[in-house]
Enzyme design. Structure first.
Site, PDB file in Angstrom:
ATOM      1  N   TYR A 293      -6.895   2.369   3.767  1.00  0.00           N
ATOM      2  CA  TYR A 293      -6.681   1.025   4.289  1.00  0.00           C
ATOM      3  C   TYR A 293      -8.027   0.369   4.552  1.00  0.00           C
ATOM      4  CZ  TYR A 293      -2.004   2.873   5.305  1.00  0.00           C
ATOM      5  OH  TYR A 293      -0.759   3.449   5.214  1.00  0.00           O
ATOM      6  N   HIS A 304      -0.470  -2.690   3.714  1.00  0.00           N
ATOM      7  CA  HIS A 304      -0.474  -1.787   2.574  1.00  0.00           C
ATOM      8  C   HIS A 304      -1.883  -1.230   2.385  1.00  0.00           C
ATOM      9  CE1 HIS A 304       3.594  -2.611   1.306  1.00  0.00           C
ATOM     10  NE2 HIS A 304       3.364  -3.907   1.345  1.00  0.00           N
ATOM     11  N   LYS A 335      -1.940  -0.634  -6.137  1.00  0.00           N
ATOM     12  CA  LYS A 335      -3.143  -0.050  -5.558  1.00  0.00           C
ATOM     13  C   LYS A 335      -4.132   0.301  -6.662  1.00  0.00           C
ATOM     14  CE  LYS A 335      -0.304   2.097  -1.972  1.00  0.00           C
ATOM     15  NZ  LYS A 335      -0.257   0.896  -1.154  1.00  0.00           N
TER      16      LYS A 335
END
Length: 357
Positions: A293, A304, A335
């Site tokens: 993160y 997220h 991601k």
């Protein structure tokens, strides 16, 4: 045109008809040198004839000759043909191909990308990959890995050095709350695989303010091995065994390495991420070492994670089927997929992204 060494060579007329109009080959000393993939492509379209020792070769004869002379010729031809049919100008280079942006071509602008072709069956050592990335970055080109699978389908990856802890910073103002560091470090105990912190005040500060660990109950905090060593090194915790024996940081690291054989390489990356303001947490559910993160402001609304990360050794080899699965999963959950290695204090971060050409 004649085969001469590693090239198919044409005369000055070929320079005008093939290079100047189509960007094929390279002019040299009044002649045109074509690499075998270029020559095969032109031969398949009836644009040239190829002679070997005075005998004209048909397409099958030529590609068999080329495959004997050049490693992975058929894979390179598959990629070359695909790129040409997509409308790109493509030239052979040390990294297989230079690809020009749409609308560009040799002699009118520079190439945008270097493309390197690999079979899905052939692993890529990290050292080789870094060398290829360096070669592209030194001339400010995008590096693209083209992987050809069992059924001759091509998957393209944008691969780059991703200085995940340098090119951008994490958002946490401090790696742990200042109030958690007391005059005397708080005791925490190593069980079989976990460290348990029983000081409620410190547990609440670490969990609620910096997303360390996971609450066991209202008073206790379960900490991972990297979290525990990091907090101990920073004087927040003092680590003990269950029998009450004090553990030095070095002793704890040795025990952690017996519990987790990858602990050492994981911890090096974990520590750097923390010190740059990121919040690394386990990436087990994604099949990686960490999910990372940029910032966690509140546990009521956890954002997220920015990217997934695997800590790898310097002699690591990318086995492409497994690498492909990791990248696909990362991209599917929006991601970035990053691999990190520690070269004696210098960290290298390599990012993969699946792209469409």
């Amino acid at each position: 045109m004649q085969i001469k060494g590693n090239y198919v060579v044409g005369d000055a007329q070929a320079v005008a008809t093939l290079y100047e109009t189509g960007g094929f080959g390279r002019p040299r000393d009044g002649s045109l040198q074509l690499r075998f993939v270029e020559a095969a492509y032109l031969l398949s379209r009836g644009k040239i004839a190829i002679l070997k020792n005075g005998k004209e070769l048909d397409f099958d004869e030529f590609i068999q000759f080329a495959a004997l002379a050049e490693d992975f010729f058929e894979l390179k031809y598959i990629v070359y043909k695909d790129l040409k049919e997509r409308g790109y100008y493509v030239q052979s280079s040390a990294t297989d191909f230079r690809v020009y942006p749409r609308g560009g071509k040799p002699g009118k602008g520079s190439a945008k990308s270097y493309v390197f072709v690999r079979s899905e069956r052939v692993p890529i050592p990290l050292s080789e990959l870094l060398g290829l990335i360096n070669e592209a970055q030194n001339v400010r080109k995008q590096f693209i890995l083209a992987v050809v699978d069992e059924e001759s389908d091509i998957t393209f990856y944008d691969v780059k050095r991703s200085d995940a802890v340098g090119s951008f910073e994490g958002g946490m103002s401090a790696p742990y709350p200042a109030e958690a560091k007391k005059e005397k470090p708080v005791k925490a105990v190593l069980f079989k695989e976990r460290v348990i912190l029983s000081d409620k005040e410190t547990a609440d500060l670490l969990y609620n303010r910096a997303f360390f660990g996971r609450k066991m109950d209202d008073e206790r905090l379960l900490l991972s091995l990297p979290e525990s060593l990091y907090l101990a090194e920073n004087g927040v915790l003092e680590l003990y065994e269950m029998d009450g024996k004090r553990l030095s940081n070095e002793d704890f690291s040795k025990k952690a390495s017996l519990i987790d054989s990858e602990f050492s390489k994981k911890y090096t990356i974990y520590k750097e991420l923390k010190e740059k303001g990121f919040v690394p947490k386990t990436g087990f559910k994604f099949g990686t070492h960490f999910r990372v993160y940029r910032k966690v402001e509140s546990l009521d609304k956890i954002p997220h994670s920015e990217f997934l990360l695997n800590a790898i050794s310097t002699d690591y080899e990318f086995h492409l089927p497994a690498t492909s699965g990791a990248i696909r999963l990362a991209n599917s959950v929006h991601k970035r997929m990053i691999y990190a290695a520690d070269f004696g204090g210098k960290r290298e971060y390599v990012e993969f992204e699946r792209i469409k050409m």
